[in-house]
Design an enzyme around this catalytic site. Structure first.
Site, PDB file in Angstrom:
ATOM      1  N   ASP A  38      36.465  33.453  29.894  1.00 41.36           N
ATOM      2  CA  ASP A  38      35.438  32.535  30.414  1.00 41.36           C
ATOM      3  C   ASP A  38      33.782  32.854  30.451  1.00 41.36           C
ATOM      4  O   ASP A  38      33.125  32.356  29.931  1.00 41.36           O
ATOM      5  CB  ASP A  38      35.908  31.876  31.651  1.00 41.36           C
ATOM      6  CG  ASP A  38      35.908  32.815  32.929  1.00 41.36           C
ATOM      7  OD1 ASP A  38      35.855  34.102  32.722  1.00 41.36           O
ATOM      8  OD2 ASP A  38      36.318  32.436  33.929  1.00 41.36           O
ATOM      9  N   GLU A 153      29.569  32.214  43.687  1.00 40.04           N
ATOM     10  CA  GLU A 153      30.013  33.386  43.708  1.00 40.04           C
ATOM     11  C   GLU A 153      29.510  34.742  43.116  1.00 40.04           C
ATOM     12  O   GLU A 153      29.496  35.709  43.775  1.00 40.04           O
ATOM     13  CB  GLU A 153      31.438  32.736  42.621  1.00 40.04           C
ATOM     14  CG  GLU A 153      32.387  33.923  42.508  1.00 40.04           C
ATOM     15  CD  GLU A 153      33.340  33.805  43.612  1.00 40.04           C
ATOM     16  OE1 GLU A 153      33.968  32.703  43.882  1.00 40.04           O
ATOM     17  OE2 GLU A 153      33.983  34.885  44.084  1.00 40.04           O
ATOM     18  N   ASP A 165      37.686  28.917  37.495  1.00 44.53           N
ATOM     19  CA  ASP A 165      38.132  28.617  38.685  1.00 44.53           C
ATOM     20  C   ASP A 165      37.620  27.450  39.332  1.00 44.53           C
ATOM     21  O   ASP A 165      38.217  26.724  39.579  1.00 44.53           O
ATOM     22  CB  ASP A 165      38.316  29.946  39.576  1.00 44.53           C
ATOM     23  CG  ASP A 165      38.834  31.122  39.144  1.00 44.53           C
ATOM     24  OD1 ASP A 165      39.656  30.990  37.990  1.00 44.53           O
ATOM     25  OD2 ASP A 165      38.595  32.030  39.467  1.00 44.53           O
TER      26      ASP A 165
HETATM   27  C1  GLA Z   1      39.024  35.556  38.062  1.00 42.31           C
HETATM   28  C2  GLA Z   1      37.874  34.599  37.840  1.00 42.31           C
HETATM   29  C3  GLA Z   1      37.575  33.848  36.438  1.00 42.31           C
HETATM   30  C4  GLA Z   1      38.308  34.627  35.056  1.00 42.31           C
HETATM   31  C5  GLA Z   1      39.558  34.950  35.688  1.00 42.31           C
HETATM   32  C6  GLA Z   1      40.251  36.081  34.489  1.00 42.31           C
HETATM   33  O1  GLA Z   1      39.831  34.429  38.268  1.00 42.31           O
HETATM   34  O2  GLA Z   1      37.215  34.064  38.737  1.00 42.31           O
HETATM   35  O3  GLA Z   1      36.333  33.386  36.172  1.00 42.31           O
HETATM   36  O4  GLA Z   1      37.421  35.433  34.765  1.00 42.31           O
HETATM   37  O5  GLA Z   1      39.371  36.035  36.819  1.00 42.31           O
HETATM   38  O6  GLA Z   1      40.383  34.998  33.330  1.00 42.31           O
END
Ligand code: GLA
Length: 371
Positions: A38, A153, A165
């Site tokens: 991402d 975040e 997420d």
């Molecule tokens: C965490 C981060 C996401 C993503 C995942 C790995 O969940 O919050 O943004 O990078 O790790 O895919």
């Protein structure tokens, strides 16, 4: 209103002796495939789970109260390294946009397993953002809310996470996974009808605390950015496999994971559309191997789960989320779920690992305002 939302309302009434003005909830998520892509402008394929964080909220002098932590904190203040950073961070990010954010009070409660890598924190952020946007009558699109939560975040909590997420918590649809292009922020639901294929998505929480998660995560992100810089591209999304010959060491390994993982996400979404679950399962195994060997974010417990699932006949299995502990998933025949859970429990005991917890979730809807 679901049980969990009703509980938020009851506790709010008991604490503040008034009714909340808004009640909202947001789910946790599992990512089916597409890890660490991402923040490289790539693709991910998460689905929301039927566990959520509910918030009851209204204007008032505070505080913010968490039922699970039995902790009340003022609504504004600096980051503390605890749960309250998530709602505070969202209010802070909202204020950064120029919006007026008068003081509010709230009660949070939820049933997303905490700290397991199922995005309980993104669920708190998404529920807060949606509730505040509703309370202050801000006509903010869901993708904007997701970006706002990501800013909270990144800049308030201090984890340089991507958008997956928060986006999943706000935009997923019931019965589907969501294919997200993390650069354009366009997305497309991909039907995930496992039930009619006799399949289940089993989630195994290894209970390995993701203590290295923040430093390890931020470090991986920095390597990816360095690799992109060395290749002269804005993000690794823009590189292709022939570029890999220009890289070496850590940069090569991380970039190779990102490039191959992006391809697996697109192939995986297509396999799901075709209901070719065997093909999807193979991509899951390949994703895990890449995360273990190239991106180096797996743990012995996550590897053991994947190997036990493979030996037990699962179609596919992989770690899910950031890695460094937390959860793994397996795509298995529904009739085999109980047996696999037992084999995993035994296998973990033999290896003197902590006893894991296994779940089966169903693909659920994103955040909603329920009142
Ligand atoms: C965490 C981060 C996401 C993503 C995942 C790995 O969940 O919050 O943004 O990078 O790790 O895919």
């Amino acid at each position: 209103m679901r049980e969990i939302e009703r509980r938020a309302v009851e506790v709010y009434r008991a604490r503040f002796a008034v009714d909340p003005q808004v009640v909202a909830s947001a789910p946790g998520r599992v990512n089916l495939i597409g890890e660490h892509t991402d923040y490289n402008g790539g693709f991910v394929l998460p689905c929301a789970i039927d566990r959520c964080v509910a918030v009851a909220l209204g204007r008032g002098a505070g505080p913010l109260y968490s039922v699970e932590f039995d902790d009340a904190e003022p609504c504004a203040g600096p980051p503390t390294g605890t749960w309250v950073d998530y709602p505070r961070g969202v209010a802070w990010a909202l204020a950064q946009t120029g919006a007026e954010v008068p003081a509010f009070q709230a009660v949070f409660t939820g049933d997303v397993p905490l700290g397991a890598g199922l995005s309980s924190s993104a669920a708190i952020e998404a529920a807060t953002a949606l509730a505040l946007a509703t309370l202050y009558e801000l006509a903010t699109a869901r993708t904007e809310l997701a970006l706002l939560c990501q800013r909270a975040e990144n800049q308030f909590v201090g984890l340089q996470s991507g958008i997956m997420d928060q986006y999943a918590a706000l935009l997923c649809q019931a019965g589907s996974a969501l294919l997200i292009d993390c650069r354009s922020l366009a997305s497309e639901p991909v039907p995930l009808d496992l039930e009619s294929a006799g399949l289940s998505l089993m989630v195994c929480d290894t209970h390995v605390e993701r203590s290295l998660a923040k430093t390890g995560y931020n470090a991986r992100r920095a390597v990816c950015e360095r690799a992109a810089q060395q290749l002269g591209v804005a993000q690794l999304r823009d590189a292709d496999e022939s570029d890999l010959t220009h890289l070496a060491g850590e940069e090569l390994r991380c970039a190779r994971h990102i490039l191959t993982e992006n391809a697996r996400v697109l192939a995986g979404a297509e396999a799901l559309r075709q209901r070719d679950f065997a093909a999807f399962g193979r991509l899951m195994f390949a994703s895990h191997a890449s995360l273990r060997d190239d991106f180096v974010v797996s743990t012995p417990e996550l590897d053991a789960f994947v190997e036990i699932a493979r030996a037990s006949g699962a179609l596919g299995a992989r770690l899910t989320g950031a890695g460094f502990g937390g959860c793994a998933i397996a795509l298995v025949a529904s009739v085999e779920v109980g047996a696999l859970a037992q084999t995993v429990a035994l296998g973990f005991a033999e290896r003197v690992f902590q006893a894991p917890t296994c779940y089966v979730f169903s693909p659920s809807a994103g955040a909603e305002v329920v009142r």
